[in-house]
Design a protein around this motif. Structure first.
Motif, PDB file in Angstrom:
ATOM      1  N   GLN A 164       0.859  -1.180   0.000  1.00  0.00           N
ATOM      2  CA  GLN A 164       0.000   0.000   0.000  1.00  0.00           C
ATOM      3  C   GLN A 164       0.893   1.227   0.000  1.00  0.00           C
ATOM      4  OE1 GLN A 164      -3.420   0.282  -0.170  1.00  0.00           O
ATOM      5  NE2 GLN A 164      -3.017   2.473  -0.347  1.00  0.00           N
ATOM      6  N   MET A 165       0.760   2.050  -1.025  1.00  0.00           N
ATOM      7  CA  MET A 165       1.618   3.218  -1.183  1.00  0.00           C
ATOM      8  C   MET A 165       0.776   4.476  -1.066  1.00  0.00           C
ATOM      9  SD  MET A 165       4.066   1.914  -4.313  1.00  0.00           S
ATOM     10  CE  MET A 165       2.757   1.956  -5.527  1.00  0.00           C
ATOM     11  N   ASN A 166       1.060   5.273  -0.052  1.00  0.00           N
ATOM     12  CA  ASN A 166       0.342   6.515   0.185  1.00  0.00           C
ATOM     13  C   ASN A 166       1.284   7.703   0.070  1.00  0.00           C
ATOM     14  OD1 ASN A 166      -1.990   5.001   0.814  1.00  0.00           O
ATOM     15  ND2 ASN A 166      -1.395   4.871   2.960  1.00  0.00           N
ATOM     16  N   SER A 167       0.708   8.872  -0.063  1.00  0.00           N
ATOM     17  CA  SER A 167       1.489  10.118  -0.152  1.00  0.00           C
ATOM     18  C   SER A 167       2.597  10.003  -1.188  1.00  0.00           C
ATOM     19  CB  SER A 167       2.085  10.465   1.225  1.00  0.00           C
ATOM     20  OG  SER A 167       1.084  10.596   2.199  1.00  0.00           O
ATOM     21  N   LEU A 168       2.229   9.514  -2.350  1.00  0.00           N
ATOM     22  CA  LEU A 168       3.217   9.287  -3.400  1.00  0.00           C
ATOM     23  C   LEU A 168       3.800  10.603  -3.912  1.00  0.00           C
ATOM     24  CD1 LEU A 168       1.313   6.425  -5.185  1.00  0.00           C
ATOM     25  CD2 LEU A 168       3.667   6.260  -4.358  1.00  0.00           C
ATOM     26  N   THR A 169       5.073  10.546  -4.274  1.00  0.00           N
ATOM     27  CA  THR A 169       5.772  11.681  -4.851  1.00  0.00           C
ATOM     28  C   THR A 169       6.363  11.263  -6.198  1.00  0.00           C
ATOM     29  OG1 THR A 169       7.996  11.262  -4.020  1.00  0.00           O
ATOM     30  CG2 THR A 169       6.449  12.299  -2.489  1.00  0.00           C
TER      31      THR A 169
END
Length: 120
Positions: free
Chosen positions: A81-86
């Protein structure tokens, strides 16, 4: 033989989220660990996150607090789960699994890769 099937990559805006899934199938005697690595052009493949059969997790410093790796042992599946991606998270993400296919034989297997693109 073991096969890894990845899903869930795509295009997302900065600040958004994506969920990557990798399912292992085949001659699995015992799982050692599964995880995700990523690669961008001109750079070496780097570790993102791994999880062992005993659910010990390891994260790259750059993703700590933003990414979460989990495992469904009954399905030999790992989820990232990948959040706050840049935009720096952009790359091809590869699933990796270290698996015993017999009591004394293990190998490392790789998925085909899935593209993650984060736009600014």
């Amino acid at each position: 033989q073991v096969h890894l099937v990845e899903s869930g990559g795509g295009l997302v805006q900065a600040g958004g989220s994506l969920r990557l899934t990798c399912a292992a199938s085949g001659s699995i005697f015992r799982l050692i660990s599964m995880g995700w690595y990523r690669q961008t052009p001109g750079k070496q493949r780097e570790l993102v996150a791994t999880i062992t059969g005993g659910s010990i997790r390891n994260y790259a410093d750059s993703v700590k607090g933003r990414f979460t790796i989990s495992r469904d042992s009954s399905e030999n599946t790992v989820v990232l789960q990948m959040n706050s991606l840049t935009p720096d998270d952009t790359g091809v993400y590869y699933c990796s699994a270290r698996i015993y296919t017999a009591p004394t034989k293990w190998d490392e297997y790789w998925g085909q890769g899935t593209q993650v693109t984060v736009s600014s």
